[in-house]
Scaffold this active site. Sequence first.
Site, PDB file in Angstrom:
ATOM      1  N   GLU A  81       0.859  -1.178   0.000  1.00 11.73           N
ATOM      2  CA  GLU A  81       0.000   0.000   0.000  1.00 11.73           C
ATOM      3  C   GLU A  81       0.901   1.235   0.000  1.00 11.73           C
ATOM      4  O   GLU A  81       1.816   1.328   0.824  1.00 11.73           O
ATOM      5  CB  GLU A  81      -0.905   0.015   1.236  1.00 11.73           C
TER       6      GLU A  81
ATOM      7  N   ARG B 239       6.595 -14.528   9.309  1.00 10.77           N
ATOM      8  CA  ARG B 239       6.832 -13.092   9.380  1.00 10.77           C
ATOM      9  C   ARG B 239       8.168 -12.837  10.069  1.00 10.77           C
ATOM     10  O   ARG B 239       8.469 -13.425  11.107  1.00 10.77           O
ATOM     11  CB  ARG B 239       5.704 -12.401  10.152  1.00 10.77           C
TER      12      ARG B 239
ATOM     13  N   LYS C 237       4.301   0.078  10.465  1.00 15.23           N
ATOM     14  CA  LYS C 237       4.170   1.392   9.825  1.00 15.23           C
ATOM     15  C   LYS C 237       3.643   2.433  10.803  1.00 15.23           C
ATOM     16  O   LYS C 237       4.089   3.578  10.808  1.00 15.23           O
ATOM     17  CB  LYS C 237       3.227   1.303   8.621  1.00 15.23           C
TER      18      LYS C 237
END
Length: 556
Positions: free
Chosen positions: A31, A257, A267
Amino acid sequence: MENEHFLSRLIMDELERGPFARRMCTRFPPEPNGYLHIGSAYAIHTNYTTAERFGGKFHLRFDDTNPLKEDLEYVHAIIEDIKWLGYDPGGHIYYGSDYSDAIYNAAVSLIKRGKAYVCELTPDEIKDYRGTLTEPGRNSPYRDRSVEENLRVFEAMKKGSYPTSSKVLRAKIDMASPNLNLRDPVLYRIIHAEHYRTGNIWCIYPMYDFAHPIQDAIEGVTYSLCSIEFKDHRPLYEWVFQELEIPEPPRQREFGRLSLTGVVTSKRFLRQIVEGGYVDGWDDPRLPTLRGLRRRGYTPASIRRFIEEIGSIRTQSTVDISLLDHSLRQELKASTISVMAVLRPLKVVIMNYPETTAGELLSIENNTENEGLGRREVPFSRTIYIEKDDFMEEPAKGFHRLVPGGEVRLKGAYFIRCEEAVKDQETGEIIELRCTYDPLTKSGSGFAGRKVKGTIHWVSAAHTVKADVHLYDKLLKSESAPSGEDGSWDEAVNPDSLVIVKDALLEPSARDAQPEDKVQFFRHGFFCVDKKHSGREGGLVFNRIVPLKDTWNKPS
């Protein structure tokens, strides 16, 4: 080795059964609302190298379906960072917003099939109706609207007839499902905001879990490789394909992860640190963003080597950040030129050395481990500077550098003996050493087997180049990042994570250093010319990338 290649083995087994008539294809869907970080690099590497291994394609697709957070600045930065890493998607760069019509039509199709409905519950009510992990959800009072009414209201949503967040389109699945992601998830929401690509054409935007599978299908993606937290979303991914009757649907497969000790990759948390003024922007060398790592001096090859060393992981894994430093150190130690730099200067006058302004040129090897890097000529003169820490008036046990009446070797030059230490009359601080040298001990001339225990670096006073030097330590005090829920990082941030040394003195070969050039400062570590601050008013700024050894301590 069993764990290292599990993802490739899984895909190989599936491809042998021939589920696709099309070419293998993976994608990375960031994104554009922030900058890529080291965790992103792991995901990019996994998708890119998997496609490469099976002769497939790698797509970069921007998940740009939220106009409130996204910006063209991030798009350009992400493309640049991915290419810098060495994972160039070529012509396969796509935008989710380009598929808006197709995604909208898919939503209409679900409504017509009785698989989606417009809901007018508030966001808090939707959350309440959703239930918990131990309690089933409750049906929305709008769940049984007719197909005709849903189509009419959804079309009005598209035309902008309703305010932001007043209505949503939800999938009709199962409010009692043990998987909360299947309890009538939201597919579309109303957002009245200008989109950086489509302007004000749309005021309804799809949720990622709905847009993602449709975008994959349009592009011919075969494998959606994503991190383990999306595993519970896989049933919804597959539900979309099933209800839309997509032939040969893409398959979602998960990998572990990656987390690093003492590093923040969220973020939201990174934004708090940046906007809170704890660092010098998104490219601060203390951050794990790719822009920060690049400015610090990390190379694409070292990052790729670090990721390859980790291999494919199945679950959430935390890796020591020192492994990344080790990967870089292995690359730099045989490829960088060594430069003498004095960070905390102490003046030395060699009393019996000839008084000449030209300076004697001494030949010094550029790299002790790589003769192929050649040698350079370094000027030597009567007055030089050494590190303050390389002299002790009352030496501690094991100190093998310069002491009163003692002798050391100057790197690539001569032996010198300290005859006198001159002190400031008011403070008592040692401000100058008066020494003598032995001309028969010139480096490389064979000095009759004489030995000293210490070798120190130096710069000629008449030939110095001044530079600011940034010494970095870990940004966070703790190895595990705090939650940062309140947005305050005052207690978590290490106040000594950046120490700026003003007007360090370097040998003249450093004068021509260009932004992002990397050098080794003798005994101090590996350094990179800061591309952000160097050149301002003619000054040089060097960032320490890593020390020479596997430690975060500052040089002594």
